[in-house]
Design a protein around this motif. Structure first.
Motif, PDB file in Angstrom:
ATOM      1  N   ARG A 151     -27.896  63.768  71.896  1.00 28.13           N
ATOM      2  CA  ARG A 151     -28.251  65.036  72.523  1.00 28.13           C
ATOM      3  C   ARG A 151     -29.319  65.697  71.663  1.00 28.13           C
ATOM      4  N   LEU A 152     -30.282  66.322  72.333  1.00 25.37           N
ATOM      5  CA  LEU A 152     -31.402  66.919  71.627  1.00 25.37           C
ATOM      6  C   LEU A 152     -31.827  68.186  72.359  1.00 25.37           C
ATOM      7  N   ARG A 153     -32.053  69.249  71.611  1.00 25.53           N
ATOM      8  CA  ARG A 153     -32.549  70.484  72.204  1.00 25.53           C
ATOM      9  C   ARG A 153     -34.066  70.448  72.323  1.00 25.53           C
ATOM     10  N   ALA A 154     -34.584  70.815  73.465  1.00 25.18           N
ATOM     11  CA  ALA A 154     -36.035  70.942  73.642  1.00 25.18           C
ATOM     12  C   ALA A 154     -36.411  72.381  73.321  1.00 25.18           C
ATOM     13  N   PRO A 155     -37.342  72.610  72.392  1.00 24.79           N
ATOM     14  CA  PRO A 155     -37.654  73.977  71.967  1.00 24.79           C
ATOM     15  C   PRO A 155     -38.312  74.827  73.039  1.00 24.79           C
ATOM     16  N   ASP A 156     -38.982  74.211  74.013  1.00 25.89           N
ATOM     17  CA  ASP A 156     -39.652  74.982  75.056  1.00 25.89           C
ATOM     18  C   ASP A 156     -39.916  74.074  76.251  1.00 25.89           C
ATOM     19  N   GLY A 157     -40.388  74.692  77.335  1.00 25.23           N
ATOM     20  CA  GLY A 157     -40.625  73.939  78.557  1.00 25.23           C
ATOM     21  C   GLY A 157     -41.681  72.865  78.415  1.00 25.23           C
ATOM     22  N   ARG A 158     -42.704  73.137  77.638  1.00 26.46           N
ATOM     23  CA  ARG A 158     -43.756  72.155  77.411  1.00 26.46           C
ATOM     24  C   ARG A 158     -43.196  70.916  76.733  1.00 26.46           C
ATOM     25  N   SER A 159     -42.391  71.129  75.692  1.00 28.08           N
ATOM     26  CA  SER A 159     -41.782  70.002  74.982  1.00 28.08           C
ATOM     27  C   SER A 159     -40.831  69.241  75.888  1.00 28.08           C
ATOM     28  N   LEU A 160     -40.097  69.965  76.722  1.00 33.02           N
ATOM     29  CA  LEU A 160     -39.164  69.308  77.643  1.00 33.02           C
ATOM     30  C   LEU A 160     -39.906  68.361  78.575  1.00 33.02           C
ATOM     31  N   ARG A 161     -41.017  68.802  79.129  1.00 36.34           N
ATOM     32  CA  ARG A 161     -41.788  67.948  80.039  1.00 36.34           C
ATOM     33  C   ARG A 161     -42.315  66.712  79.318  1.00 36.34           C
ATOM     34  N   LEU A 162     -42.819  66.898  78.103  1.00 38.44           N
ATOM     35  CA  LEU A 162     -43.329  65.754  77.351  1.00 38.44           C
ATOM     36  C   LEU A 162     -42.219  64.762  77.008  1.00 38.44           C
ATOM     37  N   LEU A 163     -41.063  65.289  76.619  1.00 39.15           N
ATOM     38  CA  LEU A 163     -39.946  64.411  76.257  1.00 39.15           C
ATOM     39  C   LEU A 163     -39.440  63.641  77.472  1.00 39.15           C
ATOM     40  N   MET A 164     -39.305  64.326  78.597  1.00 41.45           N
ATOM     41  CA  MET A 164     -38.815  63.659  79.803  1.00 41.45           C
ATOM     42  C   MET A 164     -39.790  62.581  80.256  1.00 41.45           C
ATOM     43  N   ARG A 165     -41.059  62.912  80.273  1.00 43.77           N
ATOM     44  CA  ARG A 165     -42.065  61.942  80.706  1.00 43.77           C
ATOM     45  C   ARG A 165     -42.164  60.780  79.719  1.00 43.77           C
ATOM     46  N   SER A 166     -42.096  61.067  78.428  1.00 42.95           N
ATOM     47  CA  SER A 166     -42.182  60.007  77.421  1.00 42.95           C
ATOM     48  C   SER A 166     -40.987  59.069  77.512  1.00 42.95           C
ATOM     49  N   ALA A 167     -39.813  59.620  77.779  1.00 43.73           N
ATOM     50  CA  ALA A 167     -38.641  58.766  77.968  1.00 43.73           C
ATOM     51  C   ALA A 167     -38.836  57.855  79.175  1.00 43.73           C
ATOM     52  N   GLN A 168     -39.392  58.411  80.240  1.00 42.65           N
ATOM     53  CA  GLN A 168     -39.651  57.608  81.434  1.00 42.65           C
ATOM     54  C   GLN A 168     -40.603  56.464  81.130  1.00 42.65           C
ATOM     55  N   VAL A 169     -41.663  56.735  80.368  1.00 43.69           N
ATOM     56  CA  VAL A 169     -42.623  55.697  79.985  1.00 43.69           C
ATOM     57  C   VAL A 169     -41.916  54.578  79.218  1.00 43.69           C
ATOM     58  N   LEU A 170     -40.933  54.961  78.390  1.00 46.49           N
ATOM     59  CA  LEU A 170     -40.200  53.986  77.578  1.00 46.49           C
ATOM     60  C   LEU A 170     -39.047  53.339  78.337  1.00 46.49           C
ATOM     61  N   GLY A 171     -38.909  53.659  79.616  1.00 44.10           N
ATOM     62  CA  GLY A 171     -37.867  53.056  80.435  1.00 44.10           C
ATOM     63  C   GLY A 171     -36.490  53.638  80.216  1.00 44.10           C
ATOM     64  N   VAL A 172     -36.438  54.907  79.800  1.00 40.04           N
ATOM     65  CA  VAL A 172     -35.168  55.560  79.479  1.00 40.04           C
ATOM     66  C   VAL A 172     -34.958  56.748  80.416  1.00 40.04           C
ATOM     67  N   THR A 173     -33.738  56.885  80.889  1.00 39.73           N
ATOM     68  CA  THR A 173     -33.382  58.013  81.751  1.00 39.73           C
ATOM     69  C   THR A 173     -32.721  59.117  80.937  1.00 39.73           C
ATOM     70  N   CYS A 174     -33.253  60.326  81.049  1.00 40.22           N
ATOM     71  CA  CYS A 174     -32.691  61.497  80.357  1.00 40.22           C
ATOM     72  C   CYS A 174     -32.121  62.463  81.380  1.00 40.22           C
TER      73      CYS A 174
END
Length: 203
Positions: A151-174
């Motif tokens: 589990r990881l806290r996203a500090p802001d909406g911008r970071s959340l979008r980057l983390l979600m998209r980056s996980a998708q690129v790596l084939g991971v579902t968040c």
């Protein structure tokens, strides 16, 4: 410049913003963007970037050296009054700090646009930058690891979008949900293993 070098510049920009994040809470900085806060802090003297984890400071020192004509030194600092604690610092010096920050900000913007854009992009470039996003988050974001995942806290909406998209690129579902007013990302199974592997330093 080789793509590996620009990927390091992107990771340096991510770590720089993560390391200086506490400055956002200063009264004088509340109406500024992250990059404006860093620029205000770097007024000609070496810029001190603090991290809670030694390996985050070490990684930042490694990738900031991808910027030409930048010197850096690592160290430790004790802080706190009633409860003493230790932070790990990287002092960064450059002949022209404004040029260095502009270069890092430009690379951050390009990489974020690459990840969040809807156009065709080279898969290798996407993956190296997605790895950088998650490596930075896991090194600086105090993730909670368990047998079922992380589990990881996203500090802001911008970071959340980057983390979600980056996980998708790596084939991971968040999965994202709100907890105590903050966005929490949860990853389980093999996905958590994949993301944890990003903390291995790039060769």
């Amino acid at each position: 410049m080789a793509d590996e070098d620009t990927a390091d510049l992107f990771e340096a920009s991510l770590l720089l913003l993560a390391g200086t994040a506490p400055l956002r809470h200063a009264t004088a900085a509340r109406r500024r963007t992250d990059w404006e806060v860093v620029a205000a802090a770097w007024d000609g003297a070496p810029l001190r970037v603090e991290f809670e984890a030694e390996y985050a400071a070490a990684r930042f020192a490694e990738v900031i050296r991808a910027v030409p004509e930048v010197d850096c030194w690592t160290g430790r600092r004790e802080a706190g009054i009633r409860r003493r604690y230790e932070t790990f610092v990287v002092d960064v010096a450059a002949a022209e700090p404004g040029s260095v920050l502009a270069r890092l900000q430009d690379e951050w913007t390009r990489a974020a646009d690459l990840l969040l854009g809807d156009g065709a992009a080279d898969e290798t470039r996407l993956r190296t930058r997605a790895v950088a996003v998650w490596r930075c988050a896991l090194l600086t974001g105090a993730p909670r690891h368990s047998r079922t995942g992380l589990r990881l806290r996203a500090p802001d909406g911008r970071s959340l979008r980057l983390l979600m998209r980056s996980a998708q690129v790596l084939g991971v579902t968040c999965e994202a949900h709100t907890g105590r007013g903050r966005q929490i990302l949860s990853v389980g199974g093999r996905g958590a293993v994949t993301l944890r592997s990003t903390t291995r330093a790039a060769s």
